[in-house]
Design an enzyme around this catalytic site. Sequence first.
Site, PDB file in Angstrom:
ATOM      1  N   THR A  37       0.874  -1.175   0.000  1.00 43.90           N
ATOM      2  CA  THR A  37       0.000   0.000   0.000  1.00 43.90           C
ATOM      3  C   THR A  37       0.912   1.226   0.000  1.00 43.90           C
ATOM      4  OG1 THR A  37       0.001   0.261   2.392  1.00 43.90           O
ATOM      5  CG2 THR A  37      -1.661  -1.241   1.463  1.00 43.90           C
ATOM      6  N   THR A 126      -1.463  -2.976  19.613  1.00 43.82           N
ATOM      7  CA  THR A 126      -1.102  -1.624  20.042  1.00 43.82           C
ATOM      8  C   THR A 126      -1.715  -1.260  21.397  1.00 43.82           C
ATOM      9  OG1 THR A 126      -1.538   0.697  19.489  1.00 43.82           O
ATOM     10  CG2 THR A 126      -3.052  -0.870  18.588  1.00 43.82           C
ATOM     11  N   ASP A 127      -1.070  -0.330  22.085  1.00 46.58           N
ATOM     12  CA  ASP A 127      -1.628   0.171  23.352  1.00 46.58           C
ATOM     13  C   ASP A 127      -2.939   0.938  23.141  1.00 46.58           C
ATOM     14  OD1 ASP A 127      -0.570   2.472  22.163  1.00 46.58           O
ATOM     15  OD2 ASP A 127       0.782   2.968  23.819  1.00 46.58           O
ATOM     16  N   GLU A 128      -3.177   1.373  21.889  1.00 44.86           N
ATOM     17  CA  GLU A 128      -4.373   2.195  21.641  1.00 44.86           C
ATOM     18  C   GLU A 128      -5.671   1.436  21.898  1.00 44.86           C
ATOM     19  OE1 GLU A 128      -4.485   4.829  18.390  1.00 44.86           O
ATOM     20  OE2 GLU A 128      -2.351   5.254  18.474  1.00 44.86           O
ATOM     21  N   TYR A 151      -9.243   3.376  13.943  1.00 43.51           N
ATOM     22  CA  TYR A 151      -8.043   2.515  13.885  1.00 43.51           C
ATOM     23  C   TYR A 151      -7.974   1.621  15.118  1.00 43.51           C
ATOM     24  CZ  TYR A 151      -3.210   1.234  14.945  1.00 43.51           C
ATOM     25  OH  TYR A 151      -2.082   0.528  15.322  1.00 43.51           O
ATOM     26  N   ALA A 153     -10.271   0.789  17.219  1.00 41.26           N
ATOM     27  CA  ALA A 153     -11.384  -0.173  17.295  1.00 41.26           C
ATOM     28  C   ALA A 153     -11.125  -1.356  16.370  1.00 41.26           C
ATOM     29  CB  ALA A 153     -12.691   0.523  16.922  1.00 41.26           C
ATOM     30  N   LYS A 155      -8.180  -2.507  15.514  1.00 37.16           N
ATOM     31  CA  LYS A 155      -7.113  -3.321  16.118  1.00 37.16           C
ATOM     32  C   LYS A 155      -7.665  -4.136  17.300  1.00 37.16           C
ATOM     33  CE  LYS A 155      -3.283  -3.569  15.248  1.00 37.16           C
ATOM     34  NZ  LYS A 155      -2.506  -4.396  14.274  1.00 37.16           N
ATOM     35  N   ASN A 181       6.177   3.586  18.376  1.00 36.36           N
ATOM     36  CA  ASN A 181       7.530   3.309  17.890  1.00 36.36           C
ATOM     37  C   ASN A 181       8.083   4.510  17.128  1.00 36.36           C
ATOM     38  OD1 ASN A 181       7.875  -0.189  17.043  1.00 36.36           O
ATOM     39  ND2 ASN A 181       6.552   0.688  18.596  1.00 36.36           N
ATOM     40  N   ARG A 215       2.574  10.386  24.909  1.00 37.85           N
ATOM     41  CA  ARG A 215       2.780   9.058  24.339  1.00 37.85           C
ATOM     42  C   ARG A 215       4.031   8.456  24.975  1.00 37.85           C
ATOM     43  NH1 ARG A 215      -1.619  10.154  23.151  1.00 37.85           N
ATOM     44  NH2 ARG A 215      -2.695  10.071  21.132  1.00 37.85           N
TER      45      ARG A 215
HETATM   46  P1  NAD Z   1       2.963   0.704   8.416  1.00 37.11           P
HETATM   47  O1  NAD Z   1       1.729   1.432   8.009  1.00 37.11           O
HETATM   48  O2  NAD Z   1       4.269   1.362   8.312  1.00 37.11           O
HETATM   49  O3  NAD Z   1       3.063  -0.650   7.558  1.00 37.11           O
HETATM   50  C1  NAD Z   1       1.965  -1.470   7.296  1.00 37.11           C
HETATM   51  C2  NAD Z   1       2.378  -2.485   6.232  1.00 37.11           C
HETATM   52  O4  NAD Z   1       1.255  -3.361   5.997  1.00 37.11           O
HETATM   53  C3  NAD Z   1       2.725  -1.848   4.887  1.00 37.11           C
HETATM   54  O5  NAD Z   1       3.892  -2.441   4.356  1.00 37.11           O
HETATM   55  C4  NAD Z   1       1.526  -2.161   4.020  1.00 37.11           C
HETATM   56  O6  NAD Z   1       1.838  -2.277   2.637  1.00 37.11           O
HETATM   57  C5  NAD Z   1       1.073  -3.492   4.603  1.00 37.11           C
HETATM   58  N1  NAD Z   1      -0.348  -3.764   4.336  1.00 37.11           N
HETATM   59  C6  NAD Z   1      -1.393  -2.916   4.556  1.00 37.11           C
HETATM   60  N2  NAD Z   1      -2.533  -3.506   4.161  1.00 37.11           N
HETATM   61  C7  NAD Z   1      -2.202  -4.753   3.724  1.00 37.11           C
HETATM   62  C8  NAD Z   1      -2.947  -5.837   3.201  1.00 37.11           C
HETATM   63  N3  NAD Z   1      -4.283  -5.748   3.040  1.00 37.11           N
HETATM   64  N4  NAD Z   1      -2.298  -6.976   2.866  1.00 37.11           N
HETATM   65  C9  NAD Z   1      -0.949  -7.061   2.997  1.00 37.11           C
HETATM   66  N5  NAD Z   1      -0.190  -6.063   3.459  1.00 37.11           N
HETATM   67  C10 NAD Z   1      -0.805  -4.918   3.822  1.00 37.11           C
HETATM   68  O7  NAD Z   1       2.668   0.188   9.881  1.00 37.11           O
HETATM   69  P2  NAD Z   1       3.659   0.040  11.130  1.00 37.11           P
HETATM   70  O8  NAD Z   1       3.726   1.333  11.843  1.00 37.11           O
HETATM   71  O9  NAD Z   1       4.899  -0.632  10.696  1.00 37.11           O
HETATM   72  O10 NAD Z   1       2.789  -0.939  12.048  1.00 37.11           O
HETATM   73  C11 NAD Z   1       2.884  -2.353  11.853  1.00 37.11           C
HETATM   74  C12 NAD Z   1       1.961  -3.046  12.852  1.00 37.11           C
HETATM   75  O11 NAD Z   1       2.340  -2.699  14.182  1.00 37.11           O
HETATM   76  C13 NAD Z   1       0.493  -2.652  12.716  1.00 37.11           C
HETATM   77  O12 NAD Z   1      -0.292  -3.811  12.913  1.00 37.11           O
HETATM   78  C14 NAD Z   1       0.270  -1.640  13.824  1.00 37.11           C
HETATM   79  O13 NAD Z   1      -1.064  -1.666  14.258  1.00 37.11           O
HETATM   80  C15 NAD Z   1       1.222  -2.161  14.876  1.00 37.11           C
HETATM   81  N6  NAD Z   1       1.763  -1.145  15.825  1.00 37.11           N
HETATM   82  C16 NAD Z   1       2.353  -0.008  15.338  1.00 37.11           C
HETATM   83  C17 NAD Z   1       2.920   0.902  16.233  1.00 37.11           C
HETATM   84  C18 NAD Z   1       3.609   2.170  15.761  1.00 37.11           C
HETATM   85  O14 NAD Z   1       3.985   2.994  16.587  1.00 37.11           O
HETATM   86  N7  NAD Z   1       3.831   2.361  14.471  1.00 37.11           N
HETATM   87  C19 NAD Z   1       2.851   0.652  17.620  1.00 37.11           C
HETATM   88  C20 NAD Z   1       2.222  -0.510  18.061  1.00 37.11           C
HETATM   89  C21 NAD Z   1       1.701  -1.408  17.144  1.00 37.11           C
HETATM   90  O1  DAU Z   2       0.459   3.952  20.421  1.00 37.11           O
HETATM   91  C1  DAU Z   2       0.734   3.096  19.344  1.00 37.11           C
HETATM   92  C2  DAU Z   2       0.236   3.740  18.083  1.00 37.11           C
HETATM   93  O2  DAU Z   2       1.115   4.830  17.813  1.00 37.11           O
HETATM   94  C3  DAU Z   2       0.185   2.793  16.893  1.00 37.11           C
HETATM   95  O3  DAU Z   2      -0.760   1.792  17.138  1.00 37.11           O
HETATM   96  C4  DAU Z   2      -0.179   3.547  15.614  1.00 37.11           C
HETATM   97  O4  DAU Z   2      -0.093   2.666  14.498  1.00 37.11           O
HETATM   98  C5  DAU Z   2       0.789   4.693  15.431  1.00 37.11           C
HETATM   99  O5  DAU Z   2       0.411   5.451  14.306  1.00 37.11           O
HETATM  100  C6  DAU Z   2       0.820   5.567  16.667  1.00 37.11           C
HETATM  101  O6  DAU Z   2      -0.436   6.279  16.843  1.00 37.11           O
HETATM  102  P1  DAU Z   2      -0.479   7.801  17.367  1.00 37.11           P
HETATM  103  O7  DAU Z   2      -1.743   8.401  16.937  1.00 37.11           O
HETATM  104  O8  DAU Z   2      -0.113   7.864  18.804  1.00 37.11           O
HETATM  105  O9  DAU Z   2       0.784   8.353  16.541  1.00 37.11           O
HETATM  106  P2  DAU Z   2       0.988   9.686  15.675  1.00 37.11           P
HETATM  107  O10 DAU Z   2       2.428   9.715  15.283  1.00 37.11           O
HETATM  108  O11 DAU Z   2      -0.023   9.823  14.597  1.00 37.11           O
HETATM  109  O12 DAU Z   2       0.719  10.829  16.747  1.00 37.11           O
HETATM  110  C7  DAU Z   2       1.467  10.899  17.941  1.00 37.11           C
HETATM  111  C8  DAU Z   2       0.953  12.101  18.733  1.00 37.11           C
HETATM  112  O13 DAU Z   2       1.294  13.302  18.019  1.00 37.11           O
HETATM  113  C9  DAU Z   2      -0.552  12.110  18.895  1.00 37.11           C
HETATM  114  O14 DAU Z   2      -0.879  12.647  20.175  1.00 37.11           O
HETATM  115  C10 DAU Z   2      -1.036  13.067  17.809  1.00 37.11           C
HETATM  116  C11 DAU Z   2       0.122  14.063  17.689  1.00 37.11           C
HETATM  117  N1  DAU Z   2       0.322  14.636  16.343  1.00 37.11           N
HETATM  118  C12 DAU Z   2       0.447  13.790  15.299  1.00 37.11           C
HETATM  119  C13 DAU Z   2       0.615  14.263  14.024  1.00 37.11           C
HETATM  120  C14 DAU Z   2       0.739  13.311  12.853  1.00 37.11           C
HETATM  121  C15 DAU Z   2       0.396  16.014  16.171  1.00 37.11           C
HETATM  122  O15 DAU Z   2       0.301  16.782  17.148  1.00 37.11           O
HETATM  123  N2  DAU Z   2       0.567  16.486  14.913  1.00 37.11           N
HETATM  124  C16 DAU Z   2       0.653  15.674  13.821  1.00 37.11           C
HETATM  125  O16 DAU Z   2       0.793  16.196  12.674  1.00 37.11           O
END
Ligand code: NAD
Ligand code: DAU
Length: 337
Positions: A37, A126-128, A151, A153, A155, A181, A215
């Site tokens: 994607t 995720t913690d969310e 999102y 909900a 997860k 992360n 966070r």
């Molecule tokens: P990301 O959006 O960077 O990557 C998601 C990947 O999934 C992409 O490579 C995308 O191409 C693939 N994908 C999406 N839809 C797909 C489908 N239908 N079939 C096959 N592949 C598909 O996400 P991320 O930040 O690396 O998060 C990875 C996982 O970890 C997620 O499940 C997310 O909920 C979880 N998570 C993320 C964080 C964070 O801070 N980013 C924290 C806790 C948990």
């Molecule tokens: O907690 C784990 C989650 O962390 C993962 O499950 C999600 O996949 C990941 O996207 C992330 O979610 P958040 O919503 O916490 O992350 P984000 O980076 O989007 O936002 C972090 C904080 O910063 C949040 O309080 C919103 C704020 N923010 C975010 C953006 C993108 C801003 O203030 N401005 C912005 O432009």
Amino acid sequence: MKNVLVTGGAGFIGSNFVRYFLKVHPDIRVVNFDKLTYAGNLENLWDVARNPQYLFVRGDICDGAAVETVFKDQDIDTVVHFAAESHVDRSILGAGVFVTTNVGGTQVLLDRAKQHSVERFVHVSTDEVYGSLGPDGKFTETTSLHPNSPYAASKASSDLLALAYQHTFGLPVVVTRCSNNYGPYQFPEKLIPLMIVNALHNKPLPVYGDGLNVRDWLYVDDHCAAIDVVLQRGAVGEVYNIGGNNEWKNIDIVRLLLGILEKPESLIDYVKDRPGHDRRYAMDASRIARELQWEPSVTFERGLRSTVEWYVSHRSWWEHVMSGEYMEYYGKNYGAR
Ligand code: NAD
Ligand code: DAU
């Protein structure tokens, strides 16, 4: 464990995990199944593309036939499931694909894993799913689920489905729930890379609301190591919280980044808040520390500096991923704020 299916291995955490896993377990094959994607990018794995223990298969987890083929052809015995739509703001703009991929896709994968009697299925969550905290306390594995964004909900639904497959069919599922992360290869729609990239362009840094939302940040390699210990030794049917014990207000992170980049605070732009914005997340990760001896190893100071350095020295990577689709999303999400 001989052949591990990693779903979503071309995304941020998935690609860091594939790289980590091939290094730590050179005798185990990794099959990366990813739809590619907007968030998936094979450039994230340029350095392992020729590793004989690594295979990329392009496919959608919602496509039962494609998932069946990869299980059969690659003799999959283990699954680490990352694939998801992952960005909260996008789920507010449109929830449909979040339900399709995160819930429907997970169900397809669980069915195929059951059919092929896998040894282990790690569902990455995720913690969310726990919702939002007040000023005190932390989420534990027994905190009730209270997801607030579409999102979150989706997860939470997928977590419950995964645990239901364990309970009903005996599928060896383990669920991990991690905090925010950061690190290399994170798509620049998320807070830290977005602020770095905007600052490098001298563009305004859009801080939602009062900037005081909190966070708990974890360096991506520490998350990968935690998933690996859960994969090896986690108890079936259980949930493990993963966190950095590292709470920060958004505005303080933005100020830190500006300091590292030597950019002025006048770039900070307070914009309209995210609807339903969770105020505070904090993880109690004592269970994984006690039972599986995992703890974070990268300090925030070191991790943030090296992340900034990575974005500064990988300009072509982020310029490339900030394609037309990204600019369209940016206009939709920030234009109205
Ligand atoms: P990301 O959006 O960077 O990557 C998601 C990947 O999934 C992409 O490579 C995308 O191409 C693939 N994908 C999406 N839809 C797909 C489908 N239908 N079939 C096959 N592949 C598909 O996400 P991320 O930040 O690396 O998060 C990875 C996982 O970890 C997620 O499940 C997310 O909920 C979880 N998570 C993320 C964080 C964070 O801070 N980013 C924290 C806790 C948990
Ligand atoms: O907690 C784990 C989650 O962390 C993962 O499950 C999600 O996949 C990941 O996207 C992330 O979610 P958040 O919503 O916490 O992350 P984000 O980076 O989007 O936002 C972090 C904080 O910063 C949040 O309080 C919103 C704020 N923010 C975010 C953006 C993108 C801003 O203030 N401005 C912005 O432009």
